[in-house]
Design an enzyme around this catalytic site. Structure first.
Site, mmCIF file in Angstrom:
data_model
loop_
_atom_site.group_PDB
_atom_site.id
_atom_site.type_symbol
_atom_site.label_atom_id
_atom_site.label_comp_id
_atom_site.label_asym_id
_atom_site.label_seq_id
_atom_site.Cartn_x
_atom_site.Cartn_y
_atom_site.Cartn_z
ATOM 1 N N ASP A 362 0.838 -1.198 0.000
ATOM 2 C CA ASP A 362 0.000 0.000 0.000
ATOM 3 C C ASP A 362 0.877 1.253 0.000
ATOM 4 O OD1 ASP A 362 -2.360 1.385 -0.088
ATOM 5 O OD2 ASP A 362 -2.943 0.990 1.977
ATOM 6 N N GLU A 365 2.737 4.857 -4.404
ATOM 7 C CA GLU A 365 2.973 5.856 -5.451
ATOM 8 C C GLU A 365 4.423 6.385 -5.473
ATOM 9 O OE1 GLU A 365 -1.061 5.293 -4.486
ATOM 10 O OE2 GLU A 365 0.455 6.189 -3.179
ATOM 11 N N ASP A 438 -8.503 4.529 -3.440
ATOM 12 C CA ASP A 438 -9.483 4.754 -2.372
ATOM 13 C C ASP A 438 -10.747 5.417 -2.909
ATOM 14 O OD1 ASP A 438 -7.653 3.652 -0.643
ATOM 15 O OD2 ASP A 438 -6.880 5.581 0.059
#
Length: 587
Positions: A362, A365, A438
């Site tokens: 997670d 990026e 999300d």
């Protein structure tokens, strides 16, 4: 097909005059009969190519005819497209004219219409909490696009940049980058030929294990072994199959903030015997997946040990301290260094020895990646430091590659499942299974998913999927939940997931993601979606094989399969699941 390239004179389009820089060297090479790479080697520019996206090699026995006339640079290809150098104060890149009625598809993860003409697409992997329709910059950028005029373009540059597809100038496509090699691969053919050729250029996805195409039990998040087993027991009681259970960040801490970097079962009251718990799940053929993040925070178990392996400040000596990161103060692992990867891998290996099968990465990026943070690419053969913007879009790519390489070395009998929301061109060959970030738990969030998934599929990312049911916010709409699961049953990965924090974070809206936790009649409807998914396993595994072997997409817009239907490009609410099933979403 014959492709003739010529360098011609024309009026300059660049914002910096030709006199202000030296003339670049232009090189053109065939990579296949229908693939040509054009490279502009610039002066006074960091032109390193730090991407490993391309696996094909240039054809040595096939030369591109290149006629050169000095002054402003322009490459004309097949009398169909011409490419000229774009040069501004902050970006360099390429411009290409667009023809009337020409449509442009792809470009990565965007909650936009499939035809991206008229939009300016940031090339910067970006977390967007609670997004819905219209989100133009999400977690996974891919600088690969396909034109309705019979060609595709791949700009193999992972630095921060943009694709302006007729937004600023309606008749021009502009690619700009802040660093790196200025290049473009031109791929000729129809839609199917272009995508399959792109996969020959960058690789296909390895065949996943069959359980990956089943049903995941997942939420944000299970806070104890007792809770996870209780919910799994209800799934069994209701006859709802479960193939894997995913544990979010509470496996290594009791709170959302301040725990990234523990990477161990801290609270043994809530997790008394993780190895036995994992073994119990395994007895029922249920795999265990754990989340990890690439950040190590102050006060956590491994922060002190991590400091030599973190990204640094401009001096190259001091770990960069993130002081305004949502989860807490700390640093970011320098995923480009071999020693940093070895340090990071030890935590994966320890849990795999406990029986963990696969991984969820997670915030990849990375979620917090300031431009004055630096990475050391010495193991790539470079001596200078690279700032975050130069390598931002390949951070998640190299994270997944790290797992893939270690699996190949230490667990060659296992096939990797890497759930990561960020990557780059070519990450598919390292077994990434990205989700769409999300998304808001709303009807608009659901409507946003189809253009995202289809756009990513046409960008060469075959296993993109969403948090089925929605992730953020919401009002407890059971019909929305069921409709989302029905849609997800005919997407590459079926993984209901959402925020269910309850007492951990009372301010966040909580809603269970597991079908067994629904009330009737919604429970039965959700169960039917899961069983429908399970019944398609033979067909779906055949789709997975076709992707691995031939580069075919699992899901595709109608225009991909019906290119002669002039109405197909305008259809936004239907798609093909494989080549045999047409799916229409219910909204």
């Amino acid at each position: 097909m014959k492709h003739l390239l010529a360098l011609l004179c024309f009026l300059p389009l660049a914002f910096v005059s030709h006199a202000q820089r030296s003339r670049p060297t232009v090189k053109a090479e065939y990579y296949a009969d229908n693939i040509i790479k054009v490279t502009f080697a610039l002066t006074n520019w960091h032109g390193e190519n730090v991407s490993d996206a391309v696996i094909l090699k240039p054809l040595k026995n096939k030369k591109v005819k290149l006629d050169y006339i000095h002054k402003q640079e322009r490459v004309l290809i097949d009398e169909k497209i011409d490419i000229s150098l774009f040069d501004s104060a902050n970006y360099r890149g390429l411009t290409i004219p667009l023809q009337p009625n020409e449509k442009i598809f792809g470009g990565g993860e965007r909650a936009l219409p499939l035809n991206r003409r008229g939009y300016r697409l940031p090339l910067y992997n970006n977390p967007w909490y609670g997004y819905s329709e219209g989100a133009d910059a999400l977690n996974y950028s891919v600088p690969f696009i396909t034109s309705s005029n019979g060609y595709g373009l791949f700009f193999d540059n992972p630095s921060k940049g943009f694709l302006d597809i007729g937004k600023t100038a309606p008749d021009w496509l502009t690619f700009g980058a802040t660093s790196g090699e200025i290049n473009v691969y031109i791929i000729f053919g129809d839609y199917q030929t272009i995508l399959q050729s792109y996969h020959k250029l960058t690789g296909t996805q390895p065949l996943p294990p069959r359980w990956v195409l089943g049903n995941f039990m997942s939420r944000f998040g299970y806070t104890s072994e007792a809770q996870a087993k209780e919910i799994y027991g209800k799934m069994k009681q209701e006859g709802i199959p479960v193939d894997a259970v995913i544990f979010d960040l509470f496996w290594f801490g009791d709170s959302i903030k301040g725990t990234l970097g523990n990477l161990d079962w801290i609270n043994r009251k809530k997790w008394p015997d993780p190895k036995k718990m994992i073994a119990d799940f395994k007895k029922d053929s249920v795999k265990t997946i754990l989340v990890t993040e690439p950040f190590f925070l102050e006060g956590t178990k491994n922060y002190a040990a991590s400091k030599p392996f973190l990204a640094v400040d401009s001096s190259g000596k001091n770990p960069y301290l993130l002081t305004d990161f949502y989860f807490g103060r700390g640093g970011l692992i320098d995923i480009f260094r071999n020693d940093s990867k070895a340090f990071f891998w030890q935590f994966y290996k320890a849990q795999m020895q406990n029986g963990v099968e696969a991984w969820w990465g997670d915030l990849g990026e990375p979620e917090k990646h300031p431009s004055n943070l630096y990475h050391n690419l010495k193991d790539f053969g470079y001596k200078r430091l690279f700032n975050a913007d130069e390598v931002h879009n390949i951070y998640g790519h190299n994270w997944t590659k790290m797992l893939y390489d270690y699996y190949a070395k230490e667990y060659p009998e296992k096939r990797l499942f890497s759930l990561n929301r960020s990557g780059f061109a070519g990450t598919q060959r390292y077994s990434i299974f990205p989700w769409t970030g999300d998304v808001s738990r709303s009807w608009s969030g659901l409507r946003a998913q189809l253009p995202i998934l289809l756009g990513m599929s046409m960008s060469g990312v075959p296993y993109v999927h969403s948090d089925a049911g929605g992730f953020a916010g919401g009002e407890g709409d059971p019909e929305l939940y069921v409709r989302w699961l029905q849609f997800a049953a005919f997407t590459p990965i079926f993984r209901p997931h959402g925020t269910a924090l309850y007492e951990v974070e009372p301010a966040a809206y909580s809603w269970p993601s597991e079908p067994a936790m629904m009330q009737e009649p919604w429970k039965s409807y959700a169960k039917m979606a899961v069983l429908t998914r399970s019944s398609f396993l033979p067909y779906n595994y055949s789709l997975a094989y076709a992707q691995t072997k031939y580069g075919k997409p699992l899901m595709a817009p109608l225009y991909f399969h019906f290119p002669n239907d002039t109405t197909a490009t305008a259809i936004q609410d239907e798609y093909m699941w494989g080549e045999k099933y047409l799916s229409h979403r219910c909204l």
